[in-house]
Design an enzyme around this catalytic site. Structure first.
Site, PDB file in Angstrom:
ATOM      1  N   GLU A  50       0.875  -1.169   0.000  1.00  0.00           N
ATOM      2  CA  GLU A  50       0.000   0.000   0.000  1.00  0.00           C
ATOM      3  C   GLU A  50       0.908   1.213   0.000  1.00  0.00           C
ATOM      4  OE1 GLU A  50      -2.928  -0.801   3.249  1.00  0.00           O
ATOM      5  OE2 GLU A  50      -2.879   1.376   3.368  1.00  0.00           O
ATOM      6  N   ASP A  61      -4.260   9.873  10.793  1.00  0.00           N
ATOM      7  CA  ASP A  61      -2.989   9.248  11.130  1.00  0.00           C
ATOM      8  C   ASP A  61      -2.442   9.686  12.480  1.00  0.00           C
ATOM      9  OD1 ASP A  61      -2.367   7.511   8.915  1.00  0.00           O
ATOM     10  OD2 ASP A  61      -2.360   9.333   7.697  1.00  0.00           O
TER      11      ASP A  61
END
Lengths: 267, 396
Positions: A50, A61
């Site tokens: 990914e 995040d």
């Protein structure tokens, strides 16, 4: 025609194991270093890569991926570098996808982005901040370019909505194991297992678990009920802590091998 | 559109670009807002707080001596600076804090740049017995240490944000991360008309009282509608608040003044509509300051409250359909207007609001002495004394 990602899940089902998917931001730890990281991960048993599109405002995040994204952006990483990294992964012989916040896709042009993913050998794109209600143009472009639109669901997603999101998803459903941001956690199991079980009722698509997985034990546990595990922050942390690029590659190789064993031990 | 949904878009703008984990909370918030707007007890409680706590209705003040510098135009100020906590921010904060209680949540989080919204949120949390955490860029905590102390005195926890540019946009990122993690018991009390649906609509609904009051007050004072309504724009909450009641009055010009910083041509500015392009930031599609890869560009302004690289989606829409105009005012123009209002009228405005005052000087000169301009004085300048003293070389 199926994507390499779809082929991967057919393969791991016949092998009765889970897939190991690794996340790495493009341009991290450096432009050249990123290619070496991808090749090392693939050589160490990772099934799919990914590629993260580093973004200035990564609200999903935690601190580890934020730090990696900042390093990458300071080095001037652009969409061109993201697609180059995608090609490194697909050339290495594994399924490759991009994970990106929505604005870089919109800025690049929705159709152009989907076409570039396909032309660089990519299988699909994970879009963590694109709800299905906003996804119509993206789904058309993904379909036209024969790539998988991969949506993320959360423990708070209702059963009815899991069915709606899964119906628009291709490749696999990304199950966020916890309520929160990316990063290693000591415990991922309870929420994740329940979420995967709820998904099994509404979809026959493969389900992969991300957020928090970092050890062989966790990989083994999650492989017991999911079709794949996604590991990002644990690799990035090793690279951030490494004294040299070389020692970083040795460290992520060891972890990848460990996790690759883990995904084969769960059943 | 069904009866239990608000419109989530303004033309191509608005919408909801958030992680799946927040969809449930946004739906819950939308439902709570719709039900509260139809609940006379909720509206009566909010009206009581406006009257007995905030000090509403805020007055209007005509400023003829300042008007001499605006082409002799008749200038009328809407005095949101006189509200408790010193700005229009309290209007939205009280509404959302009441909604938080209605949803059975016990904790609010908020972002703040200059500290005005953080102080207002801490105030409402204290009044209504809610736990309050305010995220503030570390750079801003240094620039606005007085407001950090105010929030702490009010019982809030202030968390300095060290990621990214350490300013308002990063404080919003960190607040969203907290919300994703703690959404079950926490409400994100967003301070402006940006963010994912229903925030742009809900915050506007709590701010539109400014324009409703001002429209009546100006009609009573002058016997007619103003020629133009002027406001400064960062995220755009005070502007949409005063514009909204005038949108159907097609002859009334609506003019928003963005922060031009060192000048839009220098690239160091926060004029998102004037100098940006359509994109997605913090959950909504609107104009954004961004580069060719879709990365957000840091904004610059002497005014911390306008120093934001995005803008509310309803403004983007009003701009595109031509109902409102948006112009940039640079730092020096704003500080000149700041100084003039102090010296001609005895009112120290917030530097944010001084951008609207500078706009009034330009528009007044364009329209001449027959024009009547309604200007939203969105906040008072007590918080800006240090910045202004430095700017004008006054030793502290």
């Amino acid at each position: 025609m199926s994507t390499p990602l779809e082929d991967l899940f057919v393969k791991v089902r016949t092998e009765n194991r889970a897939a190991l998917i690794a996340y790495i931001p493009a341009g991290f730890p450096s432009k050249d270093g990123c290619a070496k990281v991808i090749q090392t991960l693939v050589a160490s048993g990772v099934d799919a890569i990914e590629i993260g599109f580093p973004y200035s405002d990564p609200v999903m995040d935690g601190p580890t991926i934020q730090e990696a994204a900042e390093i990458s952006l300071k080095a001037g990483t652009s969409a061109t570098d993201v697609f180059a990294a995608l090609k490194v992964a697909s050339d290495a012989g594994v399924a490759s996808v991009i994970m990106t916040y929505w604005n870089p896709i919109e800025r690049y042009g929705v159709e152009n982005f989907a076409a570039a993913v396909a032309s660089h050998g990519g299988s699909g794109v994970i879009t963590p901040d694109l709800p299905i209600e906003e996804s119509a143009p993206w789904l058309s472009s993904a379909s036209r370019n024969a790539i998988n639109p991969i949506f993320v669901v959360a423990p708070s997603t209702s059963d009815a909505r899991l069915a709606q999101v899964s119906a628009k998803t291709g490749g696999f459903v990304y199950a966020a194991s916890v309520m929160g941001v990316t990063g290693s956690r000591s415990d991922v199991s309870i929420n994740a297992h329940e979420l995967v079980s709820r998904l099994r009722v509404v979809t026959s698509l493969p389900v992969c678990v991300g957020l928090g997985v970092s050890t062989r034990e966790q990989a083994k546990e999650v492989a017991g009920y999911a079709d794949g595990i996604i590991v990002g922050s644990a690799f990035i942390r090793l690279l951030l802590n490494a004294k040299s690029e070389e020692s970083g590659l040795i460290a992520i190789s060891a972890l990848a091998k460990d996790l690759a064993n883990g995904v084969r031990e769960g059943r | 559109m069904s009866v239990d949904e608000l419109p989530g878009r303004f033309g191509q703008y608005g919408g909801r670009f958030v992680p799946e984990a927040l969809i449930g909370a946004l739906n819950e918030l939308e439902a709570a807002h719709i039900s509260a707007q139809g609940d006379s007890a909720f509206l009566a409680e909010l009206a009581r707080l406006h009257r007995t706590y905030t000090g509403r209705p805020s007055i209007i003040t005509e400023v003829p001596r300042f008007g001499e510098y605006a082409g002799g135009a008749r200038i009328i100020l809407k005095r949101e600076d006189l509200n408790h906590t010193g700005s229009h921010k309290i209007n939205n904060v009280l509404g959302q804090a009441l909604l938080t209680k209605r949803m059975g949540k016990k904790r609010i989080i908020a972002e703040t740049g200059a500290g005005q919204h953080g102080v207002a949120a801490a105030t409402a949390a204290s009044l209504l017995g809610l736990e309050c955490v305010v995220y503030m860029g570390q750079e801003d905590t240094r620039r606005q240490s007085l407001n950090v102390a105010r929030m702490k005195l009010l019982g809030a926890q202030v968390i300095p944000v060290v990621s990214g540019s350490q300013t308002l946009k990063d404080a919003i990122n960190e607040a969203m991360r907290d919300w994703v993690t703690n959404v079950a018991d926490t409400h994100y009390l967003l301070g402006t008309v940006a963010g994912p649906h229903p925030f742009p609509t809900m915050v506007r609904d709590f701010q539109k009282i400014i324009g409703i009051e001002a429209r009546e007050q100006v009609l009573e004072l002058t016997g007619k509608l103003p020629d133009a309504v002027l406001a400064c724009i960062g995220g755009g909450s005070n502007a949409i608040g005063i514009f909204h009641a005038f949108i159907p009055d097609s002859k009334v010009r609506l003019i928003g003044f963005e922060a031009g910083g060192d000048g839009v041509e220098t690239g160091r500015h926060a004029a998102t509509i004037t100098g940006g392009s359509p994109g997605v930031l913090h959950g909504t599609r609107s104009y954004v300051l961004q580069d060719e890869n879709g990365q957000t560009i840091e904004s610059h302004s002497i005014s911390a409250g306008l120093d934001y690289p995005g803008v509310g989606p309803e403004h983007a829409y009003l701009h595109d359909i031509g109902r409102a105009e948006y112009r940039a005012i640079n730092d020096d123009q704003a500080m000149n207007a700041f100084s003039l209002l102090c010296k001609t009228e005895g009112i120290i405005p917030a530097i944010e609001s001084a951008h609207a005052l500078a706009g009034a000087m330009i528009v007044g000169n364009e329209l001449g002495p027959d024009a009547t301009l309604l200007v939203n004085l969105s906040g008072r300048g007590d918080k800006d004394v240090q910045t202004a003293a430095q700017y004008f070389g006054i030793p502290l």
